[in-house]
Design a protein around this motif. Structure first.
Motif, PDB file in Angstrom:
ATOM      1  N   UNK A 246       1.224  -1.625  -0.227  1.00  0.00           N
ATOM      2  CA  UNK A 246       0.125   0.108   0.223  1.00  0.00           C
ATOM      3  C   UNK A 246       0.892   1.633   0.128  1.00  0.00           C
ATOM      4  N   UNK A 247       1.810   1.018   0.965  1.00  0.00           N
ATOM      5  CA  UNK A 247       2.893   2.382   0.694  1.00  0.00           C
ATOM      6  C   UNK A 247       3.746   2.653  -0.588  1.00  0.00           C
ATOM      7  N   UNK A 248       3.845   1.592  -0.735  1.00  0.00           N
ATOM      8  CA  UNK A 248       5.046   1.190  -2.601  1.00  0.00           C
ATOM      9  C   UNK A 248       3.901   2.220  -3.317  1.00  0.00           C
ATOM     10  N   UNK A 249       1.960   1.813  -3.594  1.00  0.00           N
ATOM     11  CA  UNK A 249       1.554   1.944  -4.252  1.00  0.00           C
ATOM     12  C   UNK A 249       0.810   3.001  -4.011  1.00  0.00           C
ATOM     13  N   UNK A 250       0.997   4.086  -2.885  1.00  0.00           N
ATOM     14  CA  UNK A 250       0.213   5.008  -2.688  1.00  0.00           C
ATOM     15  C   UNK A 250      -1.167   4.581  -2.498  1.00  0.00           C
ATOM     16  N   UNK A 251      -2.043   3.309  -1.846  1.00  0.00           N
ATOM     17  CA  UNK A 251      -3.027   3.695  -2.000  1.00  0.00           C
ATOM     18  C   UNK A 251      -3.777   2.767  -0.250  1.00  0.00           C
ATOM     19  N   UNK A 252      -4.732   2.999   0.068  1.00  0.00           N
ATOM     20  CA  UNK A 252      -4.974   2.553   1.044  1.00  0.00           C
ATOM     21  C   UNK A 252      -4.848   1.119   1.653  1.00  0.00           C
ATOM     22  N   UNK A 253      -4.586   0.756   2.349  1.00  0.00           N
ATOM     23  CA  UNK A 253      -4.715  -1.088   3.032  1.00  0.00           C
ATOM     24  C   UNK A 253      -5.513  -1.224   3.562  1.00  0.00           C
ATOM     25  N   UNK A 254      -6.758  -2.140   2.222  1.00  0.00           N
ATOM     26  CA  UNK A 254      -7.403  -2.195   2.653  1.00  0.00           C
ATOM     27  C   UNK A 254      -8.559  -2.911   1.081  1.00  0.00           C
ATOM     28  N   UNK A 255      -9.468  -3.805   1.272  1.00  0.00           N
ATOM     29  CA  UNK A 255     -10.031  -4.958   0.140  1.00  0.00           C
ATOM     30  C   UNK A 255      -9.180  -4.136  -1.152  1.00  0.00           C
ATOM     31  N   UNK A 256      -9.295  -2.657  -1.582  1.00  0.00           N
ATOM     32  CA  UNK A 256      -9.493  -2.164  -2.817  1.00  0.00           C
ATOM     33  C   UNK A 256      -7.987  -2.047  -2.621  1.00  0.00           C
ATOM     34  N   UNK A 257      -7.351  -2.248  -2.252  1.00  0.00           N
ATOM     35  CA  UNK A 257      -5.849  -2.468  -2.412  1.00  0.00           C
ATOM     36  C   UNK A 257      -5.156  -4.426  -2.505  1.00  0.00           C
ATOM     37  N   UNK A 258      -6.052  -5.067  -2.298  1.00  0.00           N
ATOM     38  CA  UNK A 258      -6.065  -6.276  -2.315  1.00  0.00           C
ATOM     39  C   UNK A 258      -6.663  -6.782  -3.780  1.00  0.00           C
ATOM     40  N   UNK A 259      -7.860  -6.086  -4.025  1.00  0.00           N
ATOM     41  CA  UNK A 259      -8.061  -6.190  -6.253  1.00  0.00           C
ATOM     42  C   UNK A 259      -7.378  -5.730  -6.276  1.00  0.00           C
ATOM     43  N   UNK A 260      -6.736  -4.526  -6.046  1.00  0.00           N
ATOM     44  CA  UNK A 260      -5.775  -4.203  -7.286  1.00  0.00           C
ATOM     45  C   UNK A 260      -4.087  -4.847  -7.292  1.00  0.00           C
ATOM     46  N   UNK A 261      -4.058  -5.630  -6.515  1.00  0.00           N
ATOM     47  CA  UNK A 261      -3.353  -6.573  -6.551  1.00  0.00           C
ATOM     48  C   UNK A 261      -3.442  -7.730  -7.245  1.00  0.00           C
ATOM     49  N   UNK A 262      -4.894  -8.533  -7.104  1.00  0.00           N
ATOM     50  CA  UNK A 262      -5.276  -9.323  -7.823  1.00  0.00           C
ATOM     51  C   UNK A 262      -5.508  -8.997  -9.096  1.00  0.00           C
ATOM     52  N   UNK A 263      -5.255  -7.599  -9.687  1.00  0.00           N
ATOM     53  CA  UNK A 263      -5.095  -7.409 -10.589  1.00  0.00           C
ATOM     54  C   UNK A 263      -3.789  -7.606 -11.545  1.00  0.00           C
ATOM     55  N   UNK A 264      -2.942  -8.012 -10.825  1.00  0.00           N
ATOM     56  CA  UNK A 264      -1.407  -8.506 -11.151  1.00  0.00           C
ATOM     57  C   UNK A 264      -0.795  -9.721 -10.733  1.00  0.00           C
ATOM     58  N   UNK A 265      -1.831 -10.512 -10.687  1.00  0.00           N
ATOM     59  CA  UNK A 265      -1.584 -12.169  -9.972  1.00  0.00           C
ATOM     60  C   UNK A 265      -1.576 -12.489 -11.154  1.00  0.00           C
ATOM     61  N   UNK A 266      -1.662 -12.308 -12.094  1.00  0.00           N
ATOM     62  CA  UNK A 266      -0.868 -13.462 -13.622  1.00  0.00           C
ATOM     63  C   UNK A 266       0.452 -13.194 -13.613  1.00  0.00           C
ATOM     64  N   UNK A 267       1.152 -11.439 -13.288  1.00  0.00           N
ATOM     65  CA  UNK A 267       2.246 -11.690 -13.434  1.00  0.00           C
ATOM     66  C   UNK A 267       3.390 -12.390 -12.544  1.00  0.00           C
ATOM     67  N   UNK A 268       2.478 -13.036 -11.525  1.00  0.00           N
ATOM     68  CA  UNK A 268       3.183 -13.879 -10.222  1.00  0.00           C
ATOM     69  C   UNK A 268       3.453 -15.367 -10.019  1.00  0.00           C
ATOM     70  N   UNK A 269       3.482 -15.395 -12.180  1.00  0.00           N
ATOM     71  CA  UNK A 269       3.181 -17.108 -11.868  1.00  0.00           C
ATOM     72  C   UNK A 269       4.752 -16.971 -11.440  1.00  0.00           C
ATOM     73  N   UNK A 270       5.159 -18.467 -11.238  1.00  0.00           N
ATOM     74  CA  UNK A 270       6.804 -18.265 -10.170  1.00  0.00           C
ATOM     75  C   UNK A 270       7.194 -19.176 -11.502  1.00  0.00           C
ATOM     76  N   UNK A 271       6.085 -19.163 -12.434  1.00  0.00           N
ATOM     77  CA  UNK A 271       7.476 -20.101 -14.010  1.00  0.00           C
ATOM     78  C   UNK A 271       8.181 -19.040 -14.128  1.00  0.00           C
ATOM     79  N   UNK A 272       7.749 -17.988 -14.754  1.00  0.00           N
ATOM     80  CA  UNK A 272       8.242 -16.752 -15.003  1.00  0.00           C
ATOM     81  C   UNK A 272       9.630 -16.528 -14.615  1.00  0.00           C
ATOM     82  N   UNK A 273       9.376 -16.421 -13.070  1.00  0.00           N
ATOM     83  CA  UNK A 273      11.157 -16.462 -12.550  1.00  0.00           C
ATOM     84  C   UNK A 273      12.104 -18.249 -12.782  1.00  0.00           C
ATOM     85  N   UNK A 274      11.392 -18.468 -12.822  1.00  0.00           N
ATOM     86  CA  UNK A 274      12.206 -19.898 -12.861  1.00  0.00           C
ATOM     87  C   UNK A 274      13.012 -19.725 -14.611  1.00  0.00           C
TER      88      UNK A 274
END
Length: 306
Positions: A246-274
């Protein structure tokens, strides 16, 4: 002028009498003269020719080629260069065979490993290029990002270690995995949509990198302490991680933040890091960090971005 008989040549050159007689009979080292008793004799030039044949044969040069050298049809330099190149090719094949056998001895798939190891640099690169053509081709991505990804080369050395060969086999299988390709295509589609909506799809900001590293460190501590991802202690970890995001993205630490992070969840596929871990291992780069355990723990604990 000094003349030598075959027995003397044998002592001077270390060759057997039988071998010298064979070279003489074949015309490579014809006798200079014969004694009254009919024995063949040879002069100093014949000795030099014989030593040259012996050296060429010791280096693996065949007799017809040795004969062409003696006849001055080709130079020793040309023969040496061609033979060295042939030996280089043989050594490369032998080193790959050794790596394949060592990998198979550790439980690898023999036919697959042998097939992938024998590929040329161009064939290996084609697997990577075909992958990017499918997962990037239909989408308008950030040009710098796409160019950076497509510029990566697969550079398996001529003398790969067992670990490098295993990494190449794993990478080739990953790049041809339909599920991984589908995941990266979803990333590409989202990348295009976010970019069209004005999102900055460049490298992460310093604050976002700090949040990511904080999340990984928190997950590692939890794993080392044996914290179960479904526990109350895990929820406290997730709360701290979300607060950092929340601090890094300048957003309140609430459900909206979680939903915002969830929109980027595909980018967190561990196989991309592998993918990057394997590329670094194949190419002999400094080891890339592998955060797959930490990211898996964070997702299991309910932190969507990892």
């Amino acid at each position: 002028m000094t003349r030598y008989q075959i027995g003397e040549l044998a002592k001077m050159t270390g060759l057997t009498v039988r071998a010298i007689r064979f070279y003489s009979d074949s015309g490579l080292i014809p006798p200079t003269d014969r004694t009254a008793g009919g024995y063949r004799t040879y002069d100093a030039e014949a000795v030099a020719r014989l030593k040259l044949v012996r050296t060429l044969r010791d280096l693996g040069v065949d007799l017809p080629t040795a004969g062409r050298v003696l006849a001055r049809e080709v130079s020793v330099t040309d023969v040496a260069r061609a033979h060295a190149e042939a030996i280089d090719a043989q050594m490369k094949t032998l080193r790959l065979r050794r790596a394949v056998l060592r990998a198979v001895a550790k439980g690898g798939e023999m036919e697959l490993m042998n097939e992938l190891a024998r590929m040329s640099d161009e064939e290996r690169q084609r697997i990577l290029d075909d992958f990017f053509e499918e997962v990037f081709g239909p989408y308008e991505l950030d040009p710098q990002f796409e160019q950076r990804m497509r510029s990566v080369r697969v550079e398996l050395p001529d003398d790969p270690s067992t670990e490098q060969l295993e990494a190449w086999v794993e990478l080739a299988k990953l790049l041809q995995d339909p599920d991984f390709r589908a995941s990266v295509k979803r990333m590409s589609q989202q990348h295009e949509e976010f970019r069209r909506n004005g999102e900055d799809m460049g490298p992460r900001s310093e604050g976002q990198m700090e949040a990511f590293n904080f999340a990984i460190a928190q997950a590692r501590e939890a794993l080392d302490a044996g914290v179960a991802p479904e526990s109350d202690a895990a929820r406290e970890v997730v709360e701290r991680v979300n607060a950092k995001w929340a601090e890094a993205m300048g957003l309140p630490n609430d459900e909206n933040l979680v939903e915002r992070l969830r929109t980027f969840s595909d980018f967190a596929d561990p196989r991309a890091e592998r993918y990057w871990v394997l590329i670094a291992k194949i190419n002999g780069w400094p080891a890339m960090p592998d955060h797959s355990r930490e990211r898996a723990w964070l997702r299991a604990a309910g932190q969507p971005f990892g």
